[in-house]
Design a protein around this motif. Structure first.
Motif, PDB file in Angstrom:
ATOM      1  N   THR A 143       0.841  -1.194   0.000  1.00 62.13           N
ATOM      2  CA  THR A 143       0.000   0.000   0.000  1.00 62.13           C
ATOM      3  C   THR A 143       0.875   1.243   0.000  1.00 62.13           C
ATOM      4  O   THR A 143       2.043   1.199   0.415  1.00 62.13           O
ATOM      5  CB  THR A 143      -0.915   0.028   1.235  1.00 62.13           C
ATOM      6  OG1 THR A 143      -0.101   0.144   2.420  1.00 62.13           O
ATOM      7  CG2 THR A 143      -1.774  -1.234   1.330  1.00 62.13           C
ATOM      8  N   GLU A 144       0.319   2.362  -0.430  1.00 59.53           N
ATOM      9  CA  GLU A 144       1.087   3.602  -0.450  1.00 59.53           C
ATOM     10  C   GLU A 144       1.460   4.035   0.962  1.00 59.53           C
ATOM     11  O   GLU A 144       2.526   4.622   1.186  1.00 59.53           O
ATOM     12  CB  GLU A 144       0.294   4.698  -1.164  1.00 59.53           C
ATOM     13  CG  GLU A 144       1.004   6.040  -1.275  1.00 59.53           C
ATOM     14  CD  GLU A 144       2.362   5.942  -1.959  1.00 59.53           C
ATOM     15  OE1 GLU A 144       3.217   6.818  -1.699  1.00 59.53           O
ATOM     16  OE2 GLU A 144       2.579   5.009  -2.757  1.00 59.53           O
ATOM     17  N   ASN A 193       3.150  -6.221   2.416  1.00 62.57           N
ATOM     18  CA  ASN A 193       2.859  -5.290   3.506  1.00 62.57           C
ATOM     19  C   ASN A 193       3.276  -5.803   4.887  1.00 62.57           C
ATOM     20  O   ASN A 193       3.399  -5.020   5.821  1.00 62.57           O
ATOM     21  CB  ASN A 193       1.363  -4.972   3.537  1.00 62.57           C
ATOM     22  CG  ASN A 193       0.932  -4.132   2.346  1.00 62.57           C
ATOM     23  OD1 ASN A 193       1.367  -3.005   2.179  1.00 62.57           O
ATOM     24  ND2 ASN A 193       0.076  -4.703   1.506  1.00 62.57           N
TER      25      ASN A 193
END
Length: 249
Positions: A171-172, A221
């Motif tokens: 994810t960003e 992640n």
């Protein structure tokens, strides 16, 4: 014809770099280094060991996974651009996109010559290879991203192909946390800065990667050790087991 500044063969790269309009000392030196590398390369070698590549945006964990793979599997780490042309990188990074991507593309072929020799005796792991070169070229274009299945996303026929290419998908939010240290220590590259500041470019880059052929997408992640353990279990162990069975037979 070179579309989106994505070179699909060595011939395309060399034809462009030999054009009179792009001749300068740096291009001549780049071509000279390629010619010297080619004279040291034996073309009839055939890889027998695992060739693994990690792809992903900056901060996705590629370098960490590369180090873990190197330790676990006794892989040789190979980088691109290769060391022999790395001193030219700053010059080509400031050039217009077509010439910049020609530099990185030729670097892939120079690295491949080194890798094919190493693979006779040792497995190899890389942090980025052809997919990154192509994805960045497509993303920085002003044209629409080609649809999935387009020829532009397929591996060049004349470039050494990895056994497996793993894309670390994060994810960003996680990516920005991981890259924060680079910003604070002022070791952020031009491409990393562009990636951080330009949401549209980052979105286009992700889309280009999502259309690439032969990429295995892995959730990156989690804590690095957990991510690597998952990769070993689900991706690499089956390949290594098959390799041993083939060798024993």
């Amino acid at each position: 014809m070179v579309a989106y500044n994505v070179y699909k063969s060595l011939e395309q790269i060399l034809d462009y770099l030999r054009e009179p309009s792009v001749q300068c000392d740096e291009v001549k030196e780049l071509l000279s280094i390629y010619d010297k590398s080619k004279t040291r390369w034996t073309s009839d070698v055939h890889p027998v060991k695992l060739f693994l590549v990690f792809e992903g945006l900056d901060g996705s964990g590629k370098s960490t996974m590369t180090k873990l793979a190197s330790k676990k599997l006794s892989c040789v780490q190979v980088v691109t651009p290769p060391d022999c042309i790395k001193h030219l990188r700053n010059y080509f990074d400031e050039c217009e996109p077509k010439l910049r991507r020609a530099y990185y593309s030729l670097g892939n072929y120079i690295a491949a010559m080194e890798i094919s020799t190493i693979l006779q005796t040792r497995p190899v792991v890389m942090d980025r290879f052809w997919h990154s070169t192509a994805a960045y070229a497509i993303a920085e274009s002003s044209d629409d991203i080609p649809s999935k299945g387009d020829e532009i996303f397929k591996w060049p026929n004349d470039l050494l192909k990895p056994d497996v290419v793993i894309f670390l998908d994060v994810t960003e939010h996680i990516r920005s946390i991981r890259t924060k240290r680079r910003i604070e220590e002022q070791i952020e590259t031009i491409e990393e800065s562009h990636l951080r500041k330009n949401n549209e470019f980052r979105s286009r880059l992700n889309e280009a990667y999502s259309h690439m052929a032969d990429l295995q997408f892995i959730d990156g992640n989690q804590y690095p050790k957990k991510v690597f353990d998952s990769i070993m279990k689900d991706v690499l162990t089956p390949i290594l087991t098959a390799e041993k069975l083939l060798t024993s037979s």
